[in-house]
Scaffold this motif. Structure first.
Motif, PDB file in Angstrom:
ATOM      1  N   LEU A 232      -8.297  17.361   3.402  1.00 18.79           N
ATOM      2  CA  LEU A 232      -8.612  15.954   3.632  1.00 18.79           C
ATOM      3  C   LEU A 232      -7.364  15.214   4.098  1.00 18.79           C
ATOM      4  CD1 LEU A 232     -10.748  15.365   0.414  1.00 18.79           C
ATOM      5  CD2 LEU A 232     -11.564  15.948   2.706  1.00 18.79           C
ATOM      6  N   VAL A 233      -7.570  14.025   4.618  1.00 18.31           N
ATOM      7  CA  VAL A 233      -6.453  13.216   5.120  1.00 18.31           C
ATOM      8  C   VAL A 233      -6.361  11.931   4.312  1.00 18.31           C
ATOM      9  CG1 VAL A 233      -5.513  11.971   7.101  1.00 18.31           C
ATOM     10  CG2 VAL A 233      -6.726  14.147   7.448  1.00 18.31           C
ATOM     11  N   ALA A 234      -5.249  11.779   3.588  1.00 14.94           N
ATOM     12  CA  ALA A 234      -4.971  10.532   2.872  1.00 14.94           C
ATOM     13  C   ALA A 234      -4.280   9.598   3.854  1.00 14.94           C
ATOM     14  CB  ALA A 234      -4.091  10.797   1.660  1.00 14.94           C
ATOM     15  N   LEU A 235      -4.948   8.522   4.230  1.00 13.50           N
ATOM     16  CA  LEU A 235      -4.418   7.617   5.246  1.00 13.50           C
ATOM     17  C   LEU A 235      -3.174   6.890   4.744  1.00 13.50           C
ATOM     18  CD1 LEU A 235      -7.785   6.091   6.530  1.00 13.50           C
ATOM     19  CD2 LEU A 235      -6.444   7.952   7.556  1.00 13.50           C
ATOM     20  N   GLU A 236      -2.193   6.774   5.614  1.00 10.88           N
ATOM     21  CA  GLU A 236      -0.955   6.085   5.254  1.00 10.88           C
ATOM     22  C   GLU A 236      -1.236   4.601   5.013  1.00 10.88           C
ATOM     23  OE1 GLU A 236       1.931   6.814   8.292  1.00 10.88           O
ATOM     24  OE2 GLU A 236       1.618   8.998   8.252  1.00 10.88           O
ATOM     25  N   ASP A 237      -0.430   4.004   4.148  1.00 11.85           N
ATOM     26  CA  ASP A 237      -0.625   2.617   3.718  1.00 11.85           C
ATOM     27  C   ASP A 237       0.634   1.803   4.065  1.00 11.85           C
ATOM     28  OD1 ASP A 237      -1.386   0.286   2.368  1.00 11.85           O
ATOM     29  OD2 ASP A 237      -0.797   1.072   0.405  1.00 11.85           O
ATOM     30  N   PRO A 238       0.869   1.514   5.363  1.00 15.38           N
ATOM     31  CA  PRO A 238       2.118   0.882   5.777  1.00 15.38           C
ATOM     32  C   PRO A 238       2.329  -0.516   5.205  1.00 15.38           C
ATOM     33  CG  PRO A 238       0.552   0.904   7.596  1.00 15.38           C
ATOM     34  CD  PRO A 238      -0.019   1.777   6.520  1.00 15.38           C
ATOM     35  N   LYS A 239       1.258  -1.195   4.798  1.00 13.39           N
ATOM     36  CA  LYS A 239       1.389  -2.558   4.267  1.00 13.39           C
ATOM     37  C   LYS A 239       1.391  -2.591   2.735  1.00 13.39           C
ATOM     38  CE  LYS A 239      -0.471  -4.803   8.397  1.00 13.39           C
ATOM     39  NZ  LYS A 239      -1.481  -5.741   8.957  1.00 13.39           N
ATOM     40  N   ASN A 240       1.451  -1.400   2.137  1.00 13.25           N
ATOM     41  CA  ASN A 240       1.628  -1.267   0.679  1.00 13.25           C
ATOM     42  C   ASN A 240       0.582  -2.001  -0.164  1.00 13.25           C
ATOM     43  OD1 ASN A 240       4.015   0.405   0.569  1.00 13.25           O
ATOM     44  ND2 ASN A 240       5.151  -1.360   1.333  1.00 13.25           N
ATOM     45  N   VAL A 241      -0.684  -1.857   0.199  1.00  7.92           N
ATOM     46  CA  VAL A 241      -1.740  -2.368  -0.672  1.00  7.92           C
ATOM     47  C   VAL A 241      -1.694  -1.652  -2.022  1.00  7.92           C
ATOM     48  CG1 VAL A 241      -4.255  -2.374  -1.049  1.00  7.92           C
ATOM     49  CG2 VAL A 241      -3.310  -3.195   1.109  1.00  7.92           C
ATOM     50  N   PHE A 242      -1.422  -0.348  -1.979  1.00  8.46           N
ATOM     51  CA  PHE A 242      -1.437   0.428  -3.211  1.00  8.46           C
ATOM     52  C   PHE A 242      -0.083   0.433  -3.921  1.00  8.46           C
ATOM     53  CE2 PHE A 242      -4.880   2.599  -0.672  1.00  8.46           C
ATOM     54  CZ  PHE A 242      -5.901   1.940  -1.328  1.00  8.46           C
ATOM     55  N   GLY A 243       1.022   0.326  -3.166  1.00  9.91           N
ATOM     56  CA  GLY A 243       2.341   0.181  -3.781  1.00  9.91           C
ATOM     57  C   GLY A 243       2.731   1.338  -4.686  1.00  9.91           C
ATOM     58  N   ALA A 244       3.815   1.137  -5.441  1.00 11.83           N
ATOM     59  CA  ALA A 244       4.306   2.164  -6.367  1.00 11.83           C
ATOM     60  C   ALA A 244       3.324   2.362  -7.511  1.00 11.83           C
ATOM     61  CB  ALA A 244       5.666   1.760  -6.926  1.00 11.83           C
ATOM     62  N   GLN A 245       3.169   3.602  -7.934  1.00  8.09           N
ATOM     63  CA  GLN A 245       2.269   3.933  -9.036  1.00  8.09           C
ATOM     64  C   GLN A 245       2.922   5.002  -9.911  1.00  8.09           C
ATOM     65  OE1 GLN A 245      -0.285   2.285  -9.754  1.00  8.09           O
ATOM     66  NE2 GLN A 245      -1.346   1.555  -7.945  1.00  8.09           N
ATOM     67  N   ASN A 246       4.084   4.707 -10.420  1.00 13.60           N
ATOM     68  CA  ASN A 246       4.793   5.662 -11.266  1.00 13.60           C
ATOM     69  C   ASN A 246       4.197   5.713 -12.666  1.00 13.60           C
ATOM     70  OD1 ASN A 246       6.875   4.250  -9.332  1.00 13.60           O
ATOM     71  ND2 ASN A 246       7.621   6.324  -9.667  1.00 13.60           N
ATOM     72  N   VAL A 247       4.140   6.918 -13.217  1.00 14.54           N
ATOM     73  CA  VAL A 247       3.678   7.086 -14.598  1.00 14.54           C
ATOM     74  C   VAL A 247       4.735   6.521 -15.536  1.00 14.54           C
ATOM     75  CG1 VAL A 247       3.090   8.762 -16.383  1.00 14.54           C
ATOM     76  CG2 VAL A 247       2.339   9.135 -14.018  1.00 14.54           C
ATOM     77  N   VAL A 248       4.304   5.680 -16.465  1.00 15.84           N
ATOM     78  CA  VAL A 248       5.239   5.034 -17.387  1.00 15.84           C
ATOM     79  C   VAL A 248       4.559   4.791 -18.730  1.00 15.84           C
ATOM     80  CG1 VAL A 248       4.604   2.698 -16.598  1.00 15.84           C
ATOM     81  CG2 VAL A 248       6.851   3.090 -17.634  1.00 15.84           C
ATOM     82  N   PRO A 249       5.269   4.978 -19.844  1.00 18.43           N
ATOM     83  CA  PRO A 249       4.673   4.662 -21.140  1.00 18.43           C
ATOM     84  C   PRO A 249       4.623   3.148 -21.360  1.00 18.43           C
ATOM     85  CG  PRO A 249       6.510   6.230 -21.361  1.00 18.43           C
ATOM     86  CD  PRO A 249       6.587   5.624 -19.996  1.00 18.43           C
ATOM     87  N   LEU A 250       3.445   2.643 -21.675  1.00 18.15           N
ATOM     88  CA  LEU A 250       3.278   1.254 -22.102  1.00 18.15           C
ATOM     89  C   LEU A 250       3.214   1.261 -23.618  1.00 18.15           C
ATOM     90  CD1 LEU A 250       2.643  -1.773 -21.499  1.00 18.15           C
ATOM     91  CD2 LEU A 250       0.215  -1.111 -21.512  1.00 18.15           C
ATOM     92  N   VAL A 251       4.064   0.469 -24.275  1.00 21.34           N
ATOM     93  CA  VAL A 251       4.134   0.536 -25.737  1.00 21.34           C
ATOM     94  C   VAL A 251       4.005  -0.850 -26.361  1.00 21.34           C
ATOM     95  CG1 VAL A 251       5.592   2.590 -25.632  1.00 21.34           C
ATOM     96  CG2 VAL A 251       6.661   0.347 -25.900  1.00 21.34           C
ATOM     97  N   TYR A 252       3.431  -0.850 -27.549  1.00 15.20           N
ATOM     98  CA  TYR A 252       3.418  -2.031 -28.410  1.00 15.20           C
ATOM     99  C   TYR A 252       4.734  -1.976 -29.184  1.00 15.20           C
ATOM    100  CZ  TYR A 252       1.573  -5.540 -31.642  1.00 15.20           C
ATOM    101  OH  TYR A 252       1.365  -6.684 -32.379  1.00 15.20           O
TER     102      TYR A 252
END
Length: 304
Positions: A232-252
């Motif tokens: 499949l082809v994942a289309l490039e997103d030059p205008k960054n609608v999706f932006g960074a999506q790094n895995v990160v712990p969210l904590v209380y």
């Protein structure tokens, strides 16, 4: 990145389940218990998809290896369901994706790089919450088409869809229709007006619809091994609608001690995007259990 609920029934079930678990006596953070403190228990949750479950297990097992008591609450649902549970302290650790989390707490956010997103989150999250160190591992939403569709219409970027958008049916999880990192953003930023949005799921059903031609574009995640497998082809997103999506712990933060934080940061320091792709592949093709997949990765990484 969108990560996700199966409908109102799942949301209701998740809410009831979490309410029920509140009767656990002194360990309930909403009743002033000491979860995450010395001798306490930290509750780790996951969204309702396999990658979130395996990251939950990475966090849980890494903390357990350091002597932290852990309770697991998997498959809670989408961010619309679980975020409030973390904010209230009912869940103290949750695997998040920084860009998608920022879109949840600041609908006007324009940050796109990992550094910009993390900096924005530190100012926009409520005082009770914080993100720890973001990993290099990234799982982004993507708009995906078949190779035939890409070749026929000369598609390389999302912007290339504009001439044919009126004939394109997009499929994906329900939330993709209403999120900025979804149809809303694609319409606003790229000016795309699709023929229809078809509410499906986060993976197998959407993929099947795409390969069978029942939809012409799909919201899939970039760590989905089917993208390469099905060519499949994942289309490039030059205008960054999706932006960074790094895995990160969210904590209380008041309920997560330094031992737990160090264990979570150690996972983030070693986790890569390729690791996510490999783990997703094992769960999808080999039907491996998230607990076993996480255990193997942690052992290989020297964290358990």
């Amino acid at each position: 990145m969108s990560r996700f609920i199966r409908g109102a029934a799942v949301a209701l079930a998740a809410t009831l389940a979490l309410a029920a678990c509140g009767d656990s006596g002194g360990d309930d953070p909403l009743k002033g218990g000491d979860k995450g403190g010395a001798g306490g228990t930290i509750t780790v949750g996951s969204a309702d998809f396999a990658e979130s479950e395996v990251i939950m297990e990475l966090y849980a097992q890494a903390m357990e290896a350091k002597g932290v008591k852990v309770e697991r609450k998997p498959k809670i649902g989408a961010r619309e369901v679980y975020y409030g549970q973390v904010e209230s302290g009912a869940i103290q650790v949750f695997p998040e994706y920084n860009g998608a989390l920022l879109a949840r707490v600041d609908k006007t956010a324009t940050a796109s790089t990992t550094e910009e997103v993390d900096a924005a989150l530190k100012t926009k999250l409520p005082a009770s919450l914080e993100i720890l160190t973001a990993s290099k591992a990234e799982d982004k939403d993507a708009l995906v088409v078949t190779s035939d569709t890409a070749t026929k219409n000369k598609l390389k970027t999302i912007e290339d869809l504009k001439p044919i958008a009126k004939d394109v049916v997009v499929g994906g999880p329900p939330e993709f229709k209403t999120r900025q990192q979804g149809i809303v953003g694609l319409e606003k930023v790229y000016g795309l007006k699709f023929k229809q949005f078809k509410s499906l799921d986060t993976g197998p059903i959407t993929l099947s619809n795409l390969t069978k031609g029942q939809i012409q574009a799909a919201n899939l995640f970039t760590t989905n091994p089917a993208i390469a497998k099905e060519k499949l082809v994942a289309l490039e997103d030059p205008k960054n609608v999706f932006g960074a999506q790094n895995v990160v712990p969210l904590v209380y933060k008041s309920k997560v001690n330094e031992t737990a934080r160090a264990a979570l940061d150690a996972v983030s320091a070693k986790l890569t995007t390729q690791d996510l792709i490999d783990m997703n592949g094992k769960m999808e093709t080999e039907k491996a259990d998230p607990e076993d997949v996480a255990k193997e990765w942690l052992k290989k990484s020297g964290l358990a």
